[in-house]
Design an enzyme around this catalytic site. Structure first.
Site: not given
Ligand code: BV8
Length: 250
Positions: A120, A152, A190
């Site tokens: 990402h 630019c 994740t």
């Molecule tokens: C795309 C950068 C298509 C920005 C990020 C329905 C079904 C499937 C997909 C979709 C859907 N609806 C929409 C979509 C697509 C969408 C998506 O997946 N949405 C989700 C919410 C359903 N995806 C997209 O839009 C992607 N692009 O699909 O494009 C396309 C194709 C062609 C042409 C045009 C378009 C783009 C996705 C990327 C978005 N950008 N980040 C920024 O950071 O500002 S995503 C963002 O979420 C971060 O990168 C992050 O890493 C990522 C995932 O979250 P996690 O890392 O898992 O973090 P989270 O808080 O959720 O979880 C943390 C975990 O850690 C928890 O489980 C917790 O228990 C655990 N934890 C906590 N403490 C600890 C721990 N584990 C271990 N040790 C600890 N101490």
């Protein structure tokens, strides 16, 4: 106690040469960086699901940049933790090792990981809206918001992938290649709901890899993972490393 559950994993790693790791924001939680969906999650406090999108940037580039500038400040003060450092050490432990991260904080490289796939993007990189050139700036806070291209004068955007944006083709290709060519994939910190990243463990499993989840909470991946360690990455990964070393030097 996790320690007693390490037996099957150590036996598996004994006969494994190719290991991949996929990380999410949870691996940086112990470095003090808020995750996305947890109680203190980024998405909660800052309506982030509306901020990490091209539409938000179109609507109010300055607001989006204020959010990223705030995050750069937190990340700039953070240090890699034992989880990042263990993953870096595994580059020398396993004959074939690869890292894929969803995180944009750059902490894996600061911990010594040499070539993570950054699915990402990276919060320290900025991209010119006109020329597409990517530069790196560690300036915290940024002198002007939104920052302008020194070349630019056009506006710069964070070089990260927003929701609704496609990941870079060659980055995604490399991530799938690494996932399909490992025998064990650790999936660490994740929630496994953001796609296409969430399909990488499935690609690994389809190629015969065993999936090992490290996460304090259950995720959609938990029920299909071969081994699950319910706990913090900064505690579990060093424990695994300690046991691996004990086996190598009994
Ligand atoms: C795309 C950068 C298509 C920005 C990020 C329905 C079904 C499937 C997909 C979709 C859907 N609806 C929409 C979509 C697509 C969408 C998506 O997946 N949405 C989700 C919410 C359903 N995806 C997209 O839009 C992607 N692009 O699909 O494009 C396309 C194709 C062609 C042409 C045009 C378009 C783009 C996705 C990327 C978005 N950008 N980040 C920024 O950071 O500002 S995503 C963002 O979420 C971060 O990168 C992050 O890493 C990522 C995932 O979250 P996690 O890392 O898992 O973090 P989270 O808080 O959720 O979880 C943390 C975990 O850690 C928890 O489980 C917790 O228990 C655990 N934890 C906590 N403490 C600890 C721990 N584990 C271990 N040790 C600890 N101490």
């Amino acid at each position: 106690m996790i320690e007693n559950e390490l037996g099957p994993l150590l036996a598996l790693l004994d006969r494994t040469t190719r290991v991949a790791v996929l990380t999410g924001s949870g691996i940086s939680a112990e470095s003090g960086i808020p995750t996305f969906r947890g109680e203190q999650g980024l998405w909660r406090q800052f309506r982030a699901e509306e901020l990490a999108t091209p539409q938000a940037f179109e609507r109010d580039a300055r607001l989006v940049w204020e959010w990223y500038d705030w995050r750069r400040g937190i990340i700039g003060r953070a240090e890699p933790n034992e989880g990042h450092r263990t993953i870096s050490a595994w580059q020398e432990v396993f004959p074939s090792f690869s890292l894929i991260t969803q995180n944009i904080d750059g902490l894996h490289e600061r911990a010594g990981s040499r070539d993570p796939v950054e699915l990402h993007g990276n919060i320290w990189k900025l991209r010119c809206l006109r020329e597409g050139t990517v530069t790196e700036s560690r300036e915290v806070p940024l002198r002007s918001l939104p920052p302008l291209c020194p070349g630019c004068g056009a506006m710069l955007r964070p070089h990260v992938v927003w929701f609704g944006e496609a990941l870079e083709g060659r980055v995604l290709e490399e991530a799938f290649r690494r996932s399909a060519s490992c025998d064990v994939m650790f999936v660490v910190g994740t929630s496994a709901i953001v796609h296409p990243a969430a399909s990488l463990p499935l690609a690994a499993a389809d190629s015969g890899a065993k999936i090992v989840e490290v996460n304090p909470d259950p995720t959609p991946l938990s029920r299909t993972a071969d081994l699950v360690f319910r706990g913090k990455a900064g505690q579990i990964l060093p424990l695994i490393q300690q046991k691996l070393i004990q086996k190598l030097r009994p």
